[in-house]
Design a protein around this motif. Structure first.
Motif, PDB file in Angstrom:
ATOM      1  N   UNK A   1       0.836  -1.217  -0.025  1.00  0.00           N
ATOM      2  CA  UNK A   1      -0.005   0.035  -0.053  1.00  0.00           C
ATOM      3  C   UNK A   1       1.008   1.449   0.170  1.00  0.00           C
ATOM      4  N   UNK A   2       2.062   1.186   0.596  1.00  0.00           N
ATOM      5  CA  UNK A   2       3.048   2.298   0.587  1.00  0.00           C
ATOM      6  C   UNK A   2       3.616   2.346  -0.793  1.00  0.00           C
ATOM      7  N   UNK A   3       3.792   1.167  -1.568  1.00  0.00           N
ATOM      8  CA  UNK A   3       4.379   1.381  -2.864  1.00  0.00           C
ATOM      9  C   UNK A   3       6.033   0.859  -2.870  1.00  0.00           C
ATOM     10  N   UNK A   4       6.328   0.207  -1.448  1.00  0.00           N
ATOM     11  CA  UNK A   4       7.882  -0.206  -1.253  1.00  0.00           C
ATOM     12  C   UNK A   4       8.135  -1.139  -2.535  1.00  0.00           C
ATOM     13  N   UNK A   5       7.533  -2.194  -2.564  1.00  0.00           N
ATOM     14  CA  UNK A   5       8.181  -3.090  -3.404  1.00  0.00           C
ATOM     15  C   UNK A   5       8.081  -2.392  -4.885  1.00  0.00           C
ATOM     16  N   UNK A   6       6.854  -1.888  -5.217  1.00  0.00           N
ATOM     17  CA  UNK A   6       6.757  -1.339  -6.693  1.00  0.00           C
ATOM     18  C   UNK A   6       7.998  -0.404  -6.995  1.00  0.00           C
ATOM     19  N   UNK A   7       8.419   0.585  -6.023  1.00  0.00           N
ATOM     20  CA  UNK A   7       9.520   1.184  -6.396  1.00  0.00           C
ATOM     21  C   UNK A   7      10.766   0.670  -6.425  1.00  0.00           C
ATOM     22  N   UNK A   8      10.967  -0.406  -5.573  1.00  0.00           N
ATOM     23  CA  UNK A   8      12.169  -0.890  -5.625  1.00  0.00           C
ATOM     24  C   UNK A   8      12.206  -1.734  -7.109  1.00  0.00           C
ATOM     25  N   UNK A   9      11.051  -2.224  -7.615  1.00  0.00           N
ATOM     26  CA  UNK A   9      11.303  -2.927  -8.959  1.00  0.00           C
ATOM     27  C   UNK A   9      11.488  -1.999  -9.976  1.00  0.00           C
ATOM     28  N   UNK A  10      10.830  -0.749  -9.835  1.00  0.00           N
ATOM     29  CA  UNK A  10      10.924   0.115 -10.982  1.00  0.00           C
ATOM     30  C   UNK A  10      12.461   0.596 -11.209  1.00  0.00           C
ATOM     31  N   UNK A  11      13.014   0.911  -9.989  1.00  0.00           N
ATOM     32  CA  UNK A  11      14.218   1.495 -10.003  1.00  0.00           C
ATOM     33  C   UNK A  11      15.360   0.445 -10.634  1.00  0.00           C
ATOM     34  N   UNK A  12      15.126  -0.839 -10.354  1.00  0.00           N
ATOM     35  CA  UNK A  12      15.838  -1.970 -10.784  1.00  0.00           C
ATOM     36  C   UNK A  12      15.821  -1.923 -12.498  1.00  0.00           C
ATOM     37  N   UNK A  13      14.433  -1.795 -12.863  1.00  0.00           N
ATOM     38  CA  UNK A  13      14.079  -1.894 -14.191  1.00  0.00           C
ATOM     39  C   UNK A  13      14.776  -0.765 -15.009  1.00  0.00           C
ATOM     40  N   UNK A  14      14.930   0.345 -14.279  1.00  0.00           N
ATOM     41  CA  UNK A  14      15.461   1.577 -14.973  1.00  0.00           C
ATOM     42  C   UNK A  14      16.922   1.556 -15.085  1.00  0.00           C
ATOM     43  N   UNK A  15      17.540   0.892 -14.152  1.00  0.00           N
ATOM     44  CA  UNK A  15      18.922   0.558 -14.072  1.00  0.00           C
ATOM     45  C   UNK A  15      19.359  -0.288 -15.193  1.00  0.00           C
ATOM     46  N   UNK A  16      18.739  -1.509 -15.347  1.00  0.00           N
ATOM     47  CA  UNK A  16      18.943  -2.351 -16.657  1.00  0.00           C
ATOM     48  C   UNK A  16      18.739  -1.690 -17.937  1.00  0.00           C
TER      49      UNK A  16
END
Length: 554
Positions: A434-449
């Protein structure tokens, strides 16, 4: 002894390795896995100086199951070979299932179209143009009967990739099996039934999280009571990995979801050993072979300890992390599609070396369209060659004891444990979602790749390096444009011919149950027997619970 090994490694670095580097410098300044684990120039026994083989590994089929959940693993029987299929219509998908079974596939895996996944019938305005496009349309018991026509449901295991409407599709499957005369205790298979990863990474939700979790635990309860051979959930890291998660994030976020499901079932009043033996998992296999093998091994060890130490399970089967693996769909490229055969083979090898119980290999043309019969057959042959020719199935956990693999397994477990601790400190899985923690982590990893690919730091063969001069377009699977019309006509015929009074009575009982606390599987089964449709049942539940709206975080 450890000091001697350390001195020997330093001597090697200062002499033999240093001389080699003078003539051939290393390709880059550091070597790192997808989870940003730095890889050493060499691994020795010194890396495992404090390693306890008994505690870290055990033996195959024994706690903590690092080496596999079965004592004999593939020496007794191979993994279940599933090829995910579903398109156009129930009848056409049935023909593909029969073809794959004839070719040696040992279990079915059903892909549903988006309307079915989202709780819409094929004639709903929201379904227009999507019917049968990315999976099979199933609106009623008539469709499920056509899908499974001639397939012996007492002998064939079926995996259904379905989440928001998992309870309805399971009800349809049970009803279709009963019409075949197959008793519930003989039905085997899996419903994915993993709604939390939909909120994290995929998006095919219907209801808000709390009532959705009720449906998940209703399936747990019903399965424990009525379907002893059915896996009531496939806790899925696959879609998070496809969205950009690293191996460590996939491992951590999947286990965090598993913890949340166990807690919900315990709050329902279920005993851990009554439902945990039928929990299963679903992971992705990527091309970084050793990290993937280490991830699968770490998953088994971590889950065994979580279920035993945190939840007090006593039955060893409750502690087993049994999992299905699918090769990485998002690694497939539309350019130079034959390269995808090689990628898929490496990924499937990782799954086998990592001890999977079930495996789907993607077809070479899936970056362009649903697979043709020929490409689906080649993907299945990949599994069969690994099983019968590669020599990797002759002993359980063949990479056990490797200095590199054991060190990598430990490092992945440590990284995943750090993520789990952060989720716990944020209030648990649901609060973190609900706070978006997992979503943000995944988005950041996808961006770096993506940034690494675009800069050329990460090579994708045939895309940013080693491009073929002329692309060869393979023949593609075409969806019959008339299929949607025929599906809609069949659905309307079902509605016209069913017993309207029986339908109304079952729908009213379903709504009453949804407003109360009773298990919803019995009234849903009753409703689908009366030919209530997926959309009608979903709409009735929407009227009680409402629909989920995503919280946009910046």
């Amino acid at each position: 002894m450890a000091d001697e090994r350390g001195r020997d490694r330093e001597r090697w670095r200062e002499s033999t390795r240093a001389r080699a580097l003078e003539g051939a410098p290393e390709r880059r300044s550091s070597f790192r896995t997808s989870s940003d684990i730095e890889l050493a120039d060499v691994y020795t026994a010194g890396d495992l100086a404090d390693w306890d083989e008994s505690a870290a590994l055990g033996l195959p089929g024994e706690f903590p199951f690092t080496r596999g959940v079965q004592p004999t693993m593939y020496r007794s029987r191979f993994w279940t070979m599933r090829q995910y299929a579903g398109f156009a219509s129930a009848a056409e998908t049935n023909r593909r299932f029969r073809y794959l079974l004839e070719q040696g596939q040992t279990g079915l895996s059903v892909a549903f179209d988006l309307p079915t996944q989202m709780g819409y019938d094929s004639d709903a305005p929201a379904a227009e143009g999507e019917v049968g496009r990315v999976g099979v349309p199933i609106s009623s018991l008539a469709d499920m009967e056509a899908l499974l026509d001639g397939i012996p449901l007492g002998d064939v295991s079926t995996s259904m990739t379905i989440n928001s409407t998992a309870a309805i599709l399971l009800a349809l499957y049970v009803a279709a099996a009963e019409k075949q005369g197959v008793p519930r205790e003989r039905i085997s298979g899996t419903t994915q039934n993993d709604i939390l990863k939909e909120y994290i990474a995929r998006g095919t939700w219907i209801f808000p999280p709390r009532p959705s979790m009720r449906l998940v635990t209703d399936i747990f309860e019903f399965g424990a009571r009525e379907l002893p051979r059915w896996n009531t959930i496939s806790i899925s890291g696959y879609h998070m990995r496809e969205a950009g998660a690293t191996a460590a994030q996939e491992l951590a976020f999947t286990l965090a979801d598993g913890i949340a499901y166990v807690e919900a079932a315990l709050e329902r009043g279920l005993a851990i050993d009554d439902f945990a033996p039928r929990l299963s998992f679903f992971f992705a296999a990527w091309s970084e072979l050793f990290e993937e093998v280490a991830k699968f091994r770490a998953a088994r060890r971590m889950w065994a300890r979580i279920v035993k130490d945190r939840f007090g399970a006593r039955n060893p089967k409750s502690m087993m992390c049994r999992f299905h693996v699918q090769t990485a769909g998002s690694s497939l490229t539309a350019q130079s599609v034959d390269n995808n055969v090689v990628r898929t083979t490496v990924q499937a090898l990782a799954a086998v070396l990592g001890g999977a119980q079930s495996l789907h290999t993607n077809a070479r043309d899936e970056a362009l369209a649903l697979p043709t019969e020929e490409s689906a057959r080649l993907a299945l042959r990949t599994q069969q060659i690994l099983a019968h020719e590669a020599g990797v199935t002759e002993t359980p956990d063949p990479l056990a004891g490797s200095f590199f693999v054991e060190t990598l397994t430990d490092r992945l477990e440590a990284l995943a444990s750090e993520y789990l601790a952060e989720i716990e400190s944020g209030g648990g899985t649901l609060a973190s979602i609900e706070a978006g923690f997992q979503q943000r982590q995944i988005q950041e990893s996808a961006y770096l790749v993506q940034r690494a690919i675009e800069s050329g730091d990460q090579i994708v063969v045939g895309v940013n390096q080693f491009r073929d001069e002329q692309g060869i377009a393979p023949p593609l699977q075409r969806i019959d444009p008339e299929g949607e019309r025929r599906q809609v006509e069949g659905l309307r015929r079902v509605r016209a011919e069913r017993d309207q009074a029986a339908w109304e009575a079952t729908m009213d009982r379903l709504e009453d149950a949804a407003r109360g606390t009773d298990n919803l599987l019995p009234p849903i089964i009753e409703a689908v027997r009366a030919y209530a449709t997926v959309g009608e049942i979903s709409d009735r539940l929407r009227s009680v619970w409402g629909s989920h709206r995503e919280l946009i975080t910046v």
